[in-house]
Design a protein around this motif. Structure first.
Motif: not given
Length: 278
Positions: A18, A21, A95-97, A123
């Protein structure tokens, strides 16, 4: 594992780390300038450097090894990719927002065609594409950002997989990962450079394809769909064969096999050079 896994992976696949990113990486002003410059060169100008090389070194003529190595080394530090199979994509998007779909720059640069097969990953806030101007796509509709949920994005990329598109993720100032691209060798600048000019700008996947010889009926659908010229056919109704030296482990061949004879296996330990050079 690839070179980046050792350097940026913290003991695992680097693209599942993570921290690669992280917004903290994006705060670097030089990285922000690089992203703007990248879109200017690749999309607005159509990456004339690659097109120029292709015109000069057509057929079997290639740049000298030392020059190809230098170009690859430069890419490793700035904008480098790795092929990933479809099953890795949900792990990355988890893991992305935010996930944002935009028009593919390679296809636009080649034929001015819209193909929304590129996905910005963030993120944030802020997102790396917040201040990016895409007006050069020609219209507000084409230059717009389309925000998707991870689930919708996964579904869309599964459809890209069925169409024979190779999935790859990309750095914008290594090790910051900002995008997943889905493209074909006809348009993809990275594939054209790696396969056509033997200037690798992407790692092979952490997997390799394998054909179950007892299931293969020799229809050659996988051979026609392979973007890396890695599948061989020796005769009528004979099983196809995958060349491990050429296979990038994208898994696209699986999608077109009517007998479900193709699977992906974890790539065994090997030198970095074998992971990169063809």
């Amino acid at each position: 594992m690839c070179e980046f896994c050792t350097k940026h992976g913290e003991g695992k696949k680097w693209y599942l780390n993570a921290s690669n990113y992280a917004t903290e990486l994006l705060k670097d002003l030089e990285r922000q300038k690089f992203i703007e410059h990248f879109f200017e060169e690749v999309i607005r100008k159509g990456n004339r450097k690659i097109s120029y090389l292709e015109k000069i070194f057509q057929g079997k003529m290639l740049l000298p090894q030392r020059i190809r190595q230098r170009l690859t080394n430069g890419s490793l530090k700035s904008h480098f990719g790795q092929v990933i199979p479809l099953e890795e994509i949900p792990k990355i998007l988890a893991m992305a927002t935010s996930v944002t779909r935009i028009t593919c720059g390679c296809r636009w640069a080649a034929e001015k065609q819209e193909s929304r097969t590129c996905y910005g990953i963030s993120t944030g806030p802020p997102d790396w594409y917040d201040h990016l101007d895409l007006d050069f796509f020609g219209s507000p509709e084409l230059s717009s950002f389309e925000v998707l949920s991870p689930e919708v994005a996964c579904h869309a990329m599964a459809e890209d997989d069925r169409k024979g598109m190779v999935h790859s993720l990309w750095t914008f100032g290594t090790p910051f990962i900002g995008a997943i691209c889905n493209c074909e060798s006809q348009y993809c600048l990275a594939l054209r450079s790696t396969v056509g000019q033997k200037i690798p700008v992407m790692f092979r996947a952490e997997y390799i394809a394998a054909i179950d010889q007892s299931k293969c009926n020799g229809c050659r659908a996988c051979e026609r769909n392979c973007q890396f010229n890695a599948i061989e056919f020796n005769g009528k109704k004979q099983p196809s064969r995958i060349d491990p030296q050429k296979c990038f482990g994208c898994g696209v061949c699986r999608a077109v096999c009517p007998e479900e004879a193709i699977s992906l296996q974890q790539r065994t330990a090997h030198p970095v050079a074998a992971h990169l050079w063809m």
